[in-house]
Write a protein that holds these residues in place. Structure first.
Motif, mmCIF file in Angstrom:
data_model
loop_
_atom_site.group_PDB
_atom_site.id
_atom_site.type_symbol
_atom_site.label_atom_id
_atom_site.label_comp_id
_atom_site.label_asym_id
_atom_site.label_seq_id
_atom_site.Cartn_x
_atom_site.Cartn_y
_atom_site.Cartn_z
ATOM 1 N N GLU A 74 0.816 -1.216 0.000
ATOM 2 C CA GLU A 74 0.000 0.000 0.000
ATOM 3 C C GLU A 74 0.850 1.267 0.000
ATOM 4 O OE1 GLU A 74 -3.057 1.930 3.125
ATOM 5 O OE2 GLU A 74 -3.638 -0.070 2.405
ATOM 6 N N GLU A 75 1.965 1.262 0.734
ATOM 7 C CA GLU A 75 2.831 2.450 0.795
ATOM 8 C C GLU A 75 3.415 2.765 -0.585
ATOM 9 O OE1 GLU A 75 4.410 -0.555 2.894
ATOM 10 O OE2 GLU A 75 2.246 -0.292 3.230
ATOM 11 N N GLU A 76 3.773 1.726 -1.339
ATOM 12 C CA GLU A 76 4.322 1.948 -2.676
ATOM 13 C C GLU A 76 3.262 2.498 -3.617
ATOM 14 O OE1 GLU A 76 6.591 -1.203 -4.435
ATOM 15 O OE2 GLU A 76 7.386 -1.863 -2.490
ATOM 16 N N LEU A 77 2.070 1.963 -3.522
ATOM 17 C CA LEU A 77 0.977 2.465 -4.356
ATOM 18 C C LEU A 77 0.673 3.916 -4.009
ATOM 19 C CD1 LEU A 77 -1.207 2.028 -6.459
ATOM 20 C CD2 LEU A 77 -2.666 1.033 -4.678
ATOM 21 N N TYR A 86 -4.323 13.301 -1.260
ATOM 22 C CA TYR A 86 -4.942 12.297 -0.379
ATOM 23 C C TYR A 86 -4.483 10.892 -0.793
ATOM 24 C CZ TYR A 86 -8.002 16.273 0.630
ATOM 25 O OH TYR A 86 -8.492 17.512 0.962
ATOM 26 N N PHE A 87 -3.194 10.778 -1.097
ATOM 27 C CA PHE A 87 -2.663 9.584 -1.745
ATOM 28 C C PHE A 87 -2.766 8.327 -0.889
ATOM 29 C CE2 PHE A 87 0.608 12.389 -0.109
ATOM 30 C CZ PHE A 87 1.338 11.580 0.764
ATOM 31 N N ASN A 88 -2.633 8.462 0.430
ATOM 32 C CA ASN A 88 -2.778 7.275 1.280
ATOM 33 C C ASN A 88 -4.200 6.736 1.222
ATOM 34 O OD1 ASN A 88 -0.097 7.105 2.329
ATOM 35 N ND2 ASN A 88 -0.532 8.833 3.687
ATOM 36 N N ALA A 89 -5.169 7.641 1.310
ATOM 37 C CA ALA A 89 -6.573 7.234 1.249
ATOM 38 C C ALA A 89 -6.918 6.656 -0.120
ATOM 39 C CB ALA A 89 -7.481 8.423 1.558
ATOM 40 N N LYS A 90 -6.376 7.254 -1.180
ATOM 41 C CA LYS A 90 -6.690 6.777 -2.526
ATOM 42 C C LYS A 90 -6.040 5.427 -2.815
ATOM 43 C CE LYS A 90 -7.852 11.282 -4.433
ATOM 44 N NZ LYS A 90 -7.559 12.342 -5.405
ATOM 45 N N ALA A 91 -4.879 5.195 -2.255
ATOM 46 C CA ALA A 91 -4.254 3.877 -2.400
ATOM 47 C C ALA A 91 -5.134 2.812 -1.751
ATOM 48 C CB ALA A 91 -2.860 3.880 -1.770
ATOM 49 N N ARG A 92 -5.689 3.130 -0.579
ATOM 50 C CA ARG A 92 -6.587 2.177 0.091
ATOM 51 C C ARG A 92 -7.850 1.940 -0.735
ATOM 52 N NH1 ARG A 92 -4.666 4.952 4.649
ATOM 53 N NH2 ARG A 92 -6.454 6.379 4.681
ATOM 54 N N LYS A 93 -8.349 2.990 -1.361
ATOM 55 C CA LYS A 93 -9.561 2.858 -2.174
ATOM 56 C C LYS A 93 -9.300 1.986 -3.405
ATOM 57 C CE LYS A 93 -11.308 7.388 -0.738
ATOM 58 N NZ LYS A 93 -11.630 8.771 -1.168
ATOM 59 N N LEU A 94 -8.168 2.196 -4.058
ATOM 60 C CA LEU A 94 -7.825 1.375 -5.217
ATOM 61 C C LEU A 94 -7.698 -0.092 -4.823
ATOM 62 C CD1 LEU A 94 -5.180 3.666 -6.976
ATOM 63 C CD2 LEU A 94 -7.431 3.061 -7.871
ATOM 64 N N LYS A 95 -7.044 -0.334 -3.697
ATOM 65 C CA LYS A 95 -6.889 -1.702 -3.224
ATOM 66 C C LYS A 95 -8.232 -2.329 -2.850
ATOM 67 C CE LYS A 95 -2.160 -2.388 -1.712
ATOM 68 N NZ LYS A 95 -2.142 -3.754 -2.290
ATOM 69 N N ALA A 96 -9.093 -1.540 -2.228
ATOM 70 C CA ALA A 96 -10.408 -2.052 -1.837
ATOM 71 C C ALA A 96 -11.208 -2.463 -3.068
ATOM 72 C CB ALA A 96 -11.165 -1.009 -1.029
ATOM 73 N N PHE A 97 -11.150 -1.646 -4.111
ATOM 74 C CA PHE A 97 -11.873 -1.977 -5.341
ATOM 75 C C PHE A 97 -11.306 -3.243 -5.975
ATOM 76 C CE2 PHE A 97 -12.667 -1.958 -9.843
ATOM 77 C CZ PHE A 97 -14.024 -1.680 -9.905
ATOM 78 N N ALA A 98 -9.986 -3.288 -6.105
ATOM 79 C CA ALA A 98 -9.347 -4.454 -6.721
ATOM 80 C C ALA A 98 -9.642 -5.724 -5.919
ATOM 81 C CB ALA A 98 -7.844 -4.227 -6.826
ATOM 82 N N ASP A 99 -9.577 -5.635 -4.604
ATOM 83 C CA ASP A 99 -9.864 -6.793 -3.748
ATOM 84 C C ASP A 99 -11.301 -7.270 -3.926
ATOM 85 O OD1 ASP A 99 -7.336 -7.014 -2.623
ATOM 86 O OD2 ASP A 99 -7.799 -5.677 -0.939
ATOM 87 N N HIS A 100 -12.217 -6.327 -4.043
ATOM 88 C CA HIS A 100 -13.630 -6.681 -4.185
ATOM 89 C C HIS A 100 -13.861 -7.478 -5.466
ATOM 90 C CE1 HIS A 100 -17.983 -6.100 -3.488
ATOM 91 N NE2 HIS A 100 -18.050 -6.091 -4.815
ATOM 92 N N VAL A 101 -13.318 -6.985 -6.571
ATOM 93 C CA VAL A 101 -13.521 -7.670 -7.852
ATOM 94 C C VAL A 101 -12.816 -9.024 -7.850
ATOM 95 C CG1 VAL A 101 -13.176 -7.530 -10.349
ATOM 96 C CG2 VAL A 101 -13.812 -5.478 -9.075
ATOM 97 N N ALA A 102 -11.632 -9.088 -7.242
ATOM 98 C CA ALA A 102 -10.904 -10.356 -7.175
ATOM 99 C C ALA A 102 -11.641 -11.373 -6.312
ATOM 100 C CB ALA A 102 -9.500 -10.122 -6.629
#
Length: 231
Positions: A74-77, A86-102
């Motif tokens: 997450e830190e690298e993203l 708001y890059f920390n929050a947006k990294a979490r959002k991207l990961k949450a979306f990707a995790d959901h679809v996966a």
């Protein structure tokens, strides 16, 4: 309740004026559904130029798939999307979306986006960090589903024209219902109309010092008429 025919005529008149003034906007920027979704998440509270830099960083780093978003720390993203704010929050959002679809669709984005409009929008809103505007951006520009996007520009122009929904405290859904109720629920119309509202809000109907003198909506705008009269 406003007269449906008169409201429909008014909205389509506004659309025609904006289209005549600016032409087609060719939205949304993105070469794929995946890129549209990444852009929709990253563009929250920032300018598109900042999103473009973040997208370029992700591509250069090889972080350009749902799988790569899941696997990158997450830190690298967050570092890759720093330019979007708001890059920390947006990294979490991207990961949450990707995790959901996966997790629920075996990583098949097309399968996820093929759900019925109501079910898809509800599911998008259940994912961490996906609010109504972002959900509707994804609905219209990635899934090709008619769900009108309401943003700051749309609210501002509607309020100034005198089209604020008749509610004590108008919510996102109140503004959206104006379009869902009074113009055809056609994806191309929703796509272009939203883009034109934004173009007008950025170029003419700005937050401070709007250019009312050159506005193609001046004669139907309550606020514009007051400004031009010096009130």
């Amino acid at each position: 309740m406003p007269d449906p025919r008169s409201m429909s005529v008014k909205l389509m008149d506004i659309y025609d004026r904006l289209y005549t003034a600016y032409g087609p906007q060719y939205w949304w920027p993105g070469d794929s559904k995946f890129e549209v979704i990444v852009g929709a998440i990253l563009t929250q509270s920032t300018a598109w130029t900042n999103v473009e830099m973040a997208v370029d960083n992700m591509k250069l780093a090889g972080c350009w798939s749902l799988e790569s978003i899941i696997n990158i720390p997450e830190e690298e993203l967050a570092s890759l999307v720093r330019s979007s704010g708001y890059f920390n929050a947006k990294a979490r959002k991207l990961k949450a979306f990707a995790d959901h679809v996966a997790t629920h669709y075996q990583g098949d984005l097309n399968l996820f986006l093929s759900k019925s409009p109501t079910l898809l929008r509800d599911e998008l809103l259940s994912i961490h960090g996906i609010g109504e505007e972002t959900a509707d951006d994804i609905m219209v520009y990635a899934a090709g589903q008619p769900s009108f996007v309401i943003d700051t520009y749309t609210r501002r122009i509607m309020d100034r024209i005198g089209m604020t929904p008749n509610a004590v405290r108008s919510r996102y859904a109140d503004y959206q219902s104006v379009f869902h109720s009074f113009i055809p629920q056609q994806i191309q119309l929703y796509n272009e109309f939203h883009a034109l509202w934004d173009r007008h809000g950025k170029d003419v109907c700005t937050k401070m010092d709007p250019s009312c003198k050159t506005c193609c909506l001046l004669d139907v705008c309550s606020a514009g008429k007051r400004i031009m009269c010096g009130f």
